[in-house]
Every structure is written in C-alpha cells, then in structure tokens.
Enzyme design. Structure first.
Site, PDB file in Angstrom:
ATOM      1  N   SER A 150     -20.565 -39.633  30.840  1.00 58.05           N
ATOM      2  CA  SER A 150     -20.392 -38.649  29.679  1.00 58.05           C
ATOM      3  C   SER A 150     -19.913 -38.581  27.995  1.00 58.05           C
ATOM      4  O   SER A 150     -21.559 -38.880  27.351  1.00 58.05           O
ATOM      5  CB  SER A 150     -18.480 -37.725  29.942  1.00 58.05           C
ATOM      6  OG  SER A 150     -18.460 -37.134  29.319  1.00 58.05           O
ATOM      7  N   ASP A 188     -21.398 -31.555  29.125  1.00 55.07           N
ATOM      8  CA  ASP A 188     -19.420 -30.891  29.388  1.00 55.07           C
ATOM      9  C   ASP A 188     -18.206 -30.653  28.868  1.00 55.07           C
ATOM     10  O   ASP A 188     -17.342 -30.219  28.896  1.00 55.07           O
ATOM     11  CB  ASP A 188     -19.267 -31.821  31.293  1.00 55.07           C
ATOM     12  CG  ASP A 188     -18.576 -33.405  30.738  1.00 55.07           C
ATOM     13  OD1 ASP A 188     -18.567 -33.053  30.130  1.00 55.07           O
ATOM     14  OD2 ASP A 188     -18.177 -33.789  31.750  1.00 55.07           O
TER      15      ASP A 188
END
Length: 454
Positions: free
Chosen positions: A102, A251
């Site tokens: 991430s 995300d």
C-alpha cells in the site's frame, strides 16, 4: 509469537519479514482453508500485485503455492487492490491474493487475501490460515489435479479494461460528466499509473499526470498520498481545479483544492456523504468512520443530521460495520473511502471520480464543499523503537493518558494505539489550539518512549 496478520494482511520488509517461502506457505495455507470452505472440486483464484520490485518474486511464489494446491490461477499482473477485489467478485473466483504494501516504502511488501465476493477475511478465517501455515497443513494433488496458471499482457489488459468500464459506469452524471474540470493526479508510481489518468480522461476531465512511470523502485518515493507536496505545487502551477493523490495500490485518495490546501479523508467522506444524502441514497443518514477521524467531522455531520458510527482503525473494520448496517459510505482520515454500492474495499480512483462528480453537479469548488468540516487541530506522533504490545497495559502510561484527557476536557481527545502495519505506537491528540495539542502529544510520546522501551 505475535499474530502474523495485522490490520491489513501480512506486511513487512520483503525478503526478510515476508520471504518467498512465507508467501508460498501462506498461499498453500489459504488454499487449504478457503477451498475447504467453498467445497469446490476445482477452485479458482486471482492474483495481482502493485509495481514494486519484490512483488515479482512474491507473486510468483503465491501463484506456485496456489497451483501446487490444486487451485487454477488467473494472474492479472499489476492492478490496484480495489480492482482485484472487484474482479474476484464479478468473475465468481473463490478468492484472491494481492501483493502490496500500500502506502509503505518500496522495500516493504504485503499479502492481502480476499474471500469469494471480493471481501476481506474476518479475523477467525485469518487465524485458521495462520494455523494451517504454522502447522504445514497442505493440499497436495497430483497429475491432472494440480492447478493451471493463466497470465500474460492480454490478461492484465483485460483486467484493466473491465475495471475501467466499471468505474465509469458508477458516475452519477453519466459519461463525460467531468467535462470542464482540470485535475492533477499523482499516481505514486503505483498500480493506478495507467488506470487513473485513463478513467479521468474518459470521464471528460482535463488531466495533468504526476508520478506515473513505475520502475519497481520508485513507488511512493516522495510522491502519492503520503507526500502531497508535489501535487500541491502542480495544482497551483497549472491553475487546476483540484489535485488527487493515490498510494501505491490505489486504495486511498487524498485531495488538494485549487489553492493547494489539503483535503483529507474526513472531508472527502463528508462531501460524498452529503452528496448521497441529497440524492436520497444515504441509508439511514449514516456515515461510518474510525476513531482516528477528526472531531470536526463528527460535529459537521451532527449539524447536517448525519449519524457517525465509529469503528476501530482499519478499513476492514469499516467494511464490517458497513456490511452489518447495510450503510452507504465509510472510511478513514487517511483516504480509504468505501462506497459499498460500487466497491468491496477502499478505492482511491472511485473516490476521486465521485468527488469530482460532486463538484460538477453542484458547480461548487472543492474548497467550498470541503469547508463543511472545520478540523480541530490534530497532532499525530509516531513513536518507534518501543514494545507496541504493551501499549494498552502499562499502568503509568494509561495514567498519563487519563491525565491528558482530563486536561483537554470536552474540547479535545487522546488516542494511543499500536500500529497494525508498522512497528510503532501512534499518539494522536486533538485540542482547541494547535499549541496545546502539540504539547500534550509530545509529553505523551515521551512517556511512551520511557515506559515501552525495548
């Protein structure tokens, strides 16, 4: 021995904490547990990754482990995490595995597992996978029973195309509804480097692109949602209406208004929640947020007649609450925003599209829309090099936190918690004034360093 799974899968330094052997073992364990749950004789899984270099060998290890366990694998290559979740859902795959750390720096990597339907795994299923991994439990078919692997550029392009079509289909104003808006998008040299600019252009926006040339080493390197300086400067320099910044697996989405001021996840959630309310789509007039959200968000929603339901930190807990209540929107201050009508997890590209859609349908600037939330001064201090496992049980530290809460009273709050993805303790303080918030946070951070010293 600590729990292997954190708040967002298994994460750590690639080739040290997360090795090829670990990735393969977890894939075998996941196949063993999840295939037993589905009861499918010929299970199917999808695998994807972000562009960081270590993802190449780690995804190869996962694919090998799954195929060796009798799982047919579709390796879709580099796509955003929410794209994999969506594709697992729409394809009917039994589960999916994403290799990504991430927003973390390039040397880290992580492994996230999605269940059938593209949802994140509950704690008890993760615990079963971890138990199978530690015990060496495995499915070992032979001959025609081994899994088959499908991969290649065409597979990756098909995945990108399918997801782009889905994103564009969600726009409330229809195709080209973002015409007239100029956006700077920082792709963090990550998984959305091709997808995000493409979708924004196809929605009609004028797009200036930053950090969209991943080379395996430059992901999140001074760019993206954790480094807003470049997108701030570009928005002002180009006279754009706004800027959007993703993280490595896209995300997350944070924003910048036309003057270069930050618009965080709390403000984005407020804008989107009110947009849904005005369209009659905000179920029970409820927004789900974590305990890290600024008190200013709660006060703003209270004024607007919107209930805020709080969860623990982590988008998985936001998702659990959304699913339980069948509510319409939730997220985190960090920029994870979940719109369950369109996504199974936080989706930065989807968030950016819908934020711009609200600007287009109202004709209002981002600064005006985001101004509904007046943020209280908030200070976050990350304390490294301590034993985070003792953060909730040291009496002297808990007494210091209680004293700080009494000092702040109703005009502020204290949140102290161990990170679920990094080896540190987070000290967050909100207060009526910045100076007070900083002083209290620094004081508590000193107590953490002393009381939780290794």
């Amino acid at each position: 021995m600590g729990r292997l799974f954190g708040t967002d899968g298994v994460r750590g330094l690639a080739n040290v904490d997360l090795t090829a052997e670990t990735a393969m073992g977890l894939a075998v364990a996941a196949a063993t547990v999840l295939v037993d749950d589905t009861g499918q004789a010929r299970p199917r899984a999808m695998v994807a990754r972000d562009p960081r270099a270590s993802g190449e060998f780690l995804s190869a290890a996962v694919v090998a482990g799954l195929a060796a366990s009798g799982v047919d694998v579709l390796d879709v290559g580099v796509v955003p995490t929410p794209a994999l979740a969506h594709l697992v859902d729409t394809s009917g795959a039994d589960f999916g595995v994403m290799l990504s750390a991430s927003h973390n720096a390039m040397p880290d990597n992580g492994l996230k597992i999605f269940a059938r339907g593209g949802t994140k795994l509950p704690d008890d299923v993760e615990d079963r996978i971890e138990a199978a991994y530690r015990s060496g439990t495995a499915r070992r078919p032979t001959g025609a029973g081994v899994g088959r692997v499908h991969a290649g550029p065409d597979v990756e392009q098909d995945a990108q195309d399918a997801y782009a079509d889905h994103l564009l289909s969600t726009l409330p104003g229809g195709p080209s509804s973002l015409a007239g808006l100029h956006v700077v998008v920082d792709c963090a040299h990550g998984a959305a480097s091709a997808l995000s600019p493409r979708v924004l252009r196809e929605a009609g926006a004028r797009v200036t692109v930053l950090a969209a040339a991943p080379d395996g080493l430059n992901i999140n390197d001074g760019v993206g949602s954790t480094h807003l300086g470049p997108v701030r400067a570009a928005v002002v320099a180009h006279g754009a209406d706004l800027g959007l910044a993703h993280d490595g697996d896209a995300d997350r989405c944070l924003a910048v208004d036309a003057a270069g001021n930050d618009v965080d996840g709390d403000q984005i959630m407020a804008v989107l929640a009110l947009a849904l309310r005005d369209r009659g789509q905000l179920v029970e007039d409820t927004l789900v947020a974590t305990v890290m959200s600024n008190l200013g968000l709660k006060l703003a929603m209270q004024r607007e007649g919107v209930t805020v339901v709080e969860t623990a930190v982590g988008d998985r807990y936001v998702l659990e609450a959304l699913n339980a209540g069948r509510w319409s929107i939730g997220g985190e201050q960090s920029g994870h925003v979940v719109l369950p009508a369109h996504a199974r997890t936080g989706d930065g590209v989807l968030t950016g599209l819908h934020l711009m859609a609200r600007m287009a349908e109202t004709g209002r600037s981002l600064a005006d829309l985001a101004g509904v939330v007046q943020r209280l001064p908030q200070v976050l201090v990350n304390v490294r090099g301590v034993d985070k496992s003792r953060a909730g049980c040291d009496d002297d530290l808990l007494a210091a936190v209680a004293g700080a809460e009494a000092e702040l009273g109703a005009t502020g709050r204290v949140l102290l918690r161990p990170s679920g993805t990094e080896p540190l303790v987070r000290v967050m303080v909100e207060a009526a004034h910045q100076e007070q918030a900083q002083a209290v946070a620094d004081r508590l951070a000193d107590v953490v360093r002393v009381r939780l010293a290794l």
